[in-house]
Design an enzyme around this catalytic site. Structure first.
Site, PDB file in Angstrom:
ATOM      1  N   GLY A  75     -10.080 -33.023  62.931  1.00 19.50           N
ATOM      2  CA  GLY A  75      -9.506 -32.211  64.009  1.00 19.50           C
ATOM      3  C   GLY A  75     -10.056 -30.794  63.956  1.00 19.50           C
ATOM      4  O   GLY A  75     -10.254 -30.249  62.872  1.00 19.50           O
ATOM      5  N   ARG A  90     -14.051 -37.860  64.306  1.00 23.90           N
ATOM      6  CA  ARG A  90     -13.413 -38.467  63.127  1.00 23.90           C
ATOM      7  C   ARG A  90     -14.259 -39.611  62.572  1.00 23.90           C
ATOM      8  O   ARG A  90     -13.764 -40.423  61.791  1.00 23.90           O
ATOM      9  CB  ARG A  90     -12.015 -38.952  63.479  1.00 23.90           C
ATOM     10  CG  ARG A  90     -11.056 -37.817  63.824  1.00 23.90           C
ATOM     11  CD  ARG A  90      -9.628 -38.175  63.548  1.00 23.90           C
ATOM     12  NE  ARG A  90      -8.712 -37.142  63.982  1.00 23.90           N
ATOM     13  CZ  ARG A  90      -8.330 -36.114  63.235  1.00 23.90           C
ATOM     14  NH1 ARG A  90      -8.801 -35.967  62.016  1.00 23.90           N
ATOM     15  NH2 ARG A  90      -7.470 -35.223  63.706  1.00 23.90           N
ATOM     16  N   ASP A 135      -8.624 -33.872  55.053  1.00 24.30           N
ATOM     17  CA  ASP A 135      -8.602 -34.983  54.089  1.00 24.30           C
ATOM     18  C   ASP A 135      -9.652 -36.062  54.363  1.00 24.30           C
ATOM     19  O   ASP A 135     -10.388 -36.457  53.450  1.00 24.30           O
ATOM     20  CB  ASP A 135      -7.193 -35.601  54.022  1.00 24.30           C
ATOM     21  CG  ASP A 135      -6.661 -36.019  55.396  1.00 24.30           C
ATOM     22  OD1 ASP A 135      -7.302 -35.676  56.408  1.00 24.30           O
ATOM     23  OD2 ASP A 135      -5.620 -36.694  55.446  1.00 24.30           O
ATOM     24  N   THR A 150      -7.918 -27.121  57.901  1.00 23.94           N
ATOM     25  CA  THR A 150      -6.964 -27.912  58.687  1.00 23.94           C
ATOM     26  C   THR A 150      -5.757 -27.040  58.991  1.00 23.94           C
ATOM     27  O   THR A 150      -5.312 -26.273  58.134  1.00 23.94           O
ATOM     28  CB  THR A 150      -6.471 -29.185  57.973  1.00 23.94           C
ATOM     29  OG1 THR A 150      -5.328 -29.687  58.660  1.00 23.94           O
ATOM     30  CG2 THR A 150      -6.074 -28.957  56.520  1.00 23.94           C
ATOM     31  N   ASP A 161      -2.983 -28.196  59.131  1.00 20.08           N
ATOM     32  CA  ASP A 161      -1.877 -28.788  58.369  1.00 20.08           C
ATOM     33  C   ASP A 161      -1.692 -28.134  56.990  1.00 20.08           C
ATOM     34  O   ASP A 161      -0.651 -28.317  56.358  1.00 20.08           O
ATOM     35  CB  ASP A 161      -2.094 -30.294  58.193  1.00 20.08           C
ATOM     36  CG  ASP A 161      -2.030 -31.045  59.510  1.00 20.08           C
ATOM     37  OD1 ASP A 161      -1.617 -30.431  60.514  1.00 20.08           O
ATOM     38  OD2 ASP A 161      -2.404 -32.223  59.537  1.00 20.08           O
ATOM     39  N   ASP A 206      -2.832 -28.851  54.127  1.00 19.88           N
ATOM     40  CA  ASP A 206      -2.464 -29.808  53.080  1.00 19.88           C
ATOM     41  C   ASP A 206      -3.615 -30.254  52.187  1.00 19.88           C
ATOM     42  O   ASP A 206      -3.502 -31.260  51.489  1.00 19.88           O
ATOM     43  CB  ASP A 206      -1.776 -31.036  53.710  1.00 19.88           C
ATOM     44  CG  ASP A 206      -2.663 -31.762  54.711  1.00 19.88           C
ATOM     45  OD1 ASP A 206      -3.786 -31.289  54.968  1.00 19.88           O
ATOM     46  OD2 ASP A 206      -2.224 -32.812  55.238  1.00 19.88           O
ATOM     47  N   ARG A 223       1.326 -34.284  59.347  1.00 19.73           N
ATOM     48  CA  ARG A 223       1.406 -35.745  59.192  1.00 19.73           C
ATOM     49  C   ARG A 223       2.132 -36.130  57.910  1.00 19.73           C
ATOM     50  O   ARG A 223       3.080 -36.884  57.930  1.00 19.73           O
ATOM     51  CB  ARG A 223      -0.002 -36.329  59.169  1.00 19.73           C
ATOM     52  CG  ARG A 223      -0.834 -35.891  60.347  1.00 19.73           C
ATOM     53  CD  ARG A 223      -2.290 -36.195  60.112  1.00 19.73           C
ATOM     54  NE  ARG A 223      -2.525 -37.614  60.105  1.00 19.73           N
ATOM     55  CZ  ARG A 223      -2.726 -38.349  61.189  1.00 19.73           C
ATOM     56  NH1 ARG A 223      -2.736 -37.782  62.370  1.00 19.73           N
ATOM     57  NH2 ARG A 223      -2.928 -39.643  61.103  1.00 19.73           N
TER      58      ARG A 223
HETATM   59  O1  F6P Z   1      -5.973 -31.719  62.224  1.00 21.46           O
HETATM   60  C1  F6P Z   1      -4.825 -32.349  61.747  1.00 21.46           C
HETATM   61  C2  F6P Z   1      -3.990 -32.735  62.910  1.00 21.46           C
HETATM   62  O2  F6P Z   1      -3.745 -31.558  63.586  1.00 21.46           O
HETATM   63  C3  F6P Z   1      -2.683 -33.453  62.593  1.00 21.46           C
HETATM   64  O3  F6P Z   1      -1.596 -32.673  62.308  1.00 21.46           O
HETATM   65  C4  F6P Z   1      -2.481 -34.297  63.833  1.00 21.46           C
HETATM   66  O4  F6P Z   1      -1.673 -35.407  63.595  1.00 21.46           O
HETATM   67  C5  F6P Z   1      -3.860 -34.680  64.153  1.00 21.46           C
HETATM   68  O5  F6P Z   1      -4.672 -33.606  63.770  1.00 21.46           O
HETATM   69  C6  F6P Z   1      -4.071 -35.080  65.568  1.00 21.46           C
HETATM   70  O6  F6P Z   1      -5.421 -35.061  65.870  1.00 21.46           O
HETATM   71  P1  F6P Z   1      -6.192 -35.991  66.889  1.00 21.46           P
HETATM   72  O7  F6P Z   1      -5.201 -36.507  67.865  1.00 21.46           O
HETATM   73  O8  F6P Z   1      -7.201 -35.052  67.475  1.00 21.46           O
HETATM   74  O9  F6P Z   1      -6.828 -37.075  66.094  1.00 21.46           O
END
Ligand code: F6P
Length: 345
Positions: free
Chosen positions: A10, A72, A103, A125, A127, A129, A171
């Site tokens: 992301g 991704r 991650d 990120t 997040d 994390d 998440r």
């Molecule tokens: O980058 C992490 C994050 O923001 C998470 O918190 C979220 O669940 C996810 O990305 C959603 O990303 P996408 O819908 O772009 O895969």
């Protein structure tokens, strides 16, 4: 020296500060060259690469997102993926690869390093994390969006005597929820790592109502988990998967809001903040962290210290073994959650 760089997973604010810093350090300090791969690992497979010279990074410091694009795609899930990465490095005559991700991207980087690819990891990120770094850039900007939202929701929730459930990202770790809730003055925060029952959440709201506070703000992380109520009922959150086999979150806030409304007979609304959290202009903190990490990543490559991840620890930029990503997500420490809990109800 020739280095490659990619951004995966992301997007988040601060990526362009990182790219800019890595290019400036490579080109100006070391008279080297930088090649940028587009859309994460995909750029290596499809040979979508471009030279990143000084004109290419003009004006990008304050821009959110990533000028390289992201995806991704996981190279280890692709047929012949490891060899394809090695071939791409050879084709572009690269000494090493700077890989910036969360991650998923860093786990792939770790396994590629084990397979002999000279890689340096950079944590990013919203997040927050990634293990063994105090902060990853993107988080601070996301936090500002969340606190702005909590502030705005306060005035309207108070005017209407409503409960408003704000669903934020996170998440497996509730950094955004806990820190956003604490800084914004939320009345309850629900996270993945500290399951709470709906019964307990309703009790906090009841306590406020008994004190004459007829509105409440509940901040819930998208990956929040719930404990059973004393009568055994549990909030069931259906799980969907995305095309990469990862859970797709979103919707827990609405489920929780319906339960609160049914139990308390108090009008309860939901706001899903969603991608707003990942967008926009990076804060000074994220620009600084991205810039510092970009410079440090190039320095590691120059010293031949591959297989490492740059990291912020106690205010200092240092590095740790890339293998730390095997620890899994860094969750919110109990002490921080307990501090947030002082203000619940
Ligand atoms: O980058 C992490 C994050 O923001 C998470 O918190 C979220 O669940 C996810 O990305 C959603 O990303 P996408 O819908 O772009 O895969």
């Amino acid at each position: 020296m020739r280095l490659g760089i990619l951004t995966g997973g992301g997007d988040c604010p601060g990526l362009n500060a990182l790219i800019r810093a890595a290019v400036v350090r490579t080109v100006r300090t070391y008279q080297g060259q930088m090649v940028g791969f587009e859309d994460g690992w995909l750029g290596l497979f499809k040979s979508r690469a471009r030279d990143l010279d000084l004109p290419a990074i003009k004006g990008i410091l304050p821009r959110g997102g990533t000028i390289l694009g992201t995806s991704r795609t996981d190279p280890l899930r692709e047929e012949g993926g490891v060899q394809a990465v090695k071939d791409a490095l050879a084709l572009h005559e690269l000494d090493g690869l700077l890989v910036c991700g969360g991650d998923g991207t860093l786990s792939a980087a770790d396994r590629l390093w084990e397979a002999g690819v000279p890689i340096i990891g950079i944590p990013k990120t919203i997040d927050n994390d990634v293990p063994e770094t105090d902060y990853s850039f993107g988080f601070d900007t996301a936090l500002c969006h969340v606190v702005d939202a909590v502030d705005a929701l306060h005035t309207t929730a108070e005017s209407h005597d409503r409960v408003i459930v704000l669903e934020v990202m996170g998440r497996s770790a509730g950094w955004i929820a806990v820190c956003g809730g604490l800084a914004g003055g939320a009345d309850v925060v629900v996270t993945p790592e500290r399951p709470t029952s709906v019964h307990e959440i309703c009790n906090y709201i009841r306590h406020r109502q008994a004190r004459g506070r007829f509105f409440s703000i509940v901040v819930v992380a998208e990956g929040a988990r719930f404990e059973p109520d004393p009568d055994g009922r549990t909030l069931e959150v259906p799980q969907q998967m995305d095309q990469f086999g990862r859970p797709r979150y979103g919707g827990v806030g609405e489920l929780l809001a319906r339960e609160i409304e049914a139990r308390l007979k108090t009008e309860t609304r939901t706001v899903i903040l969603g991608f707003v959290q990942r967008g926009g202009t990076p804060t000074p903190f994220d620009r600084l962290l991205g810039s510092r990490m970009g410079v440090a990543a190039v320095d590691l490559a120059v010293r031949g210290e591959y297989g490492r991840m740059v990291s912020l620890q106690g205010g200092r930029i240092t590095s740790v073994e890339l293998a730390v990503v095997r620890q899994g997500p860094r969750t919110v420490p109990a002490e921080l959650f307990e501090t947030a809990r002082v203000f619940f109800g």
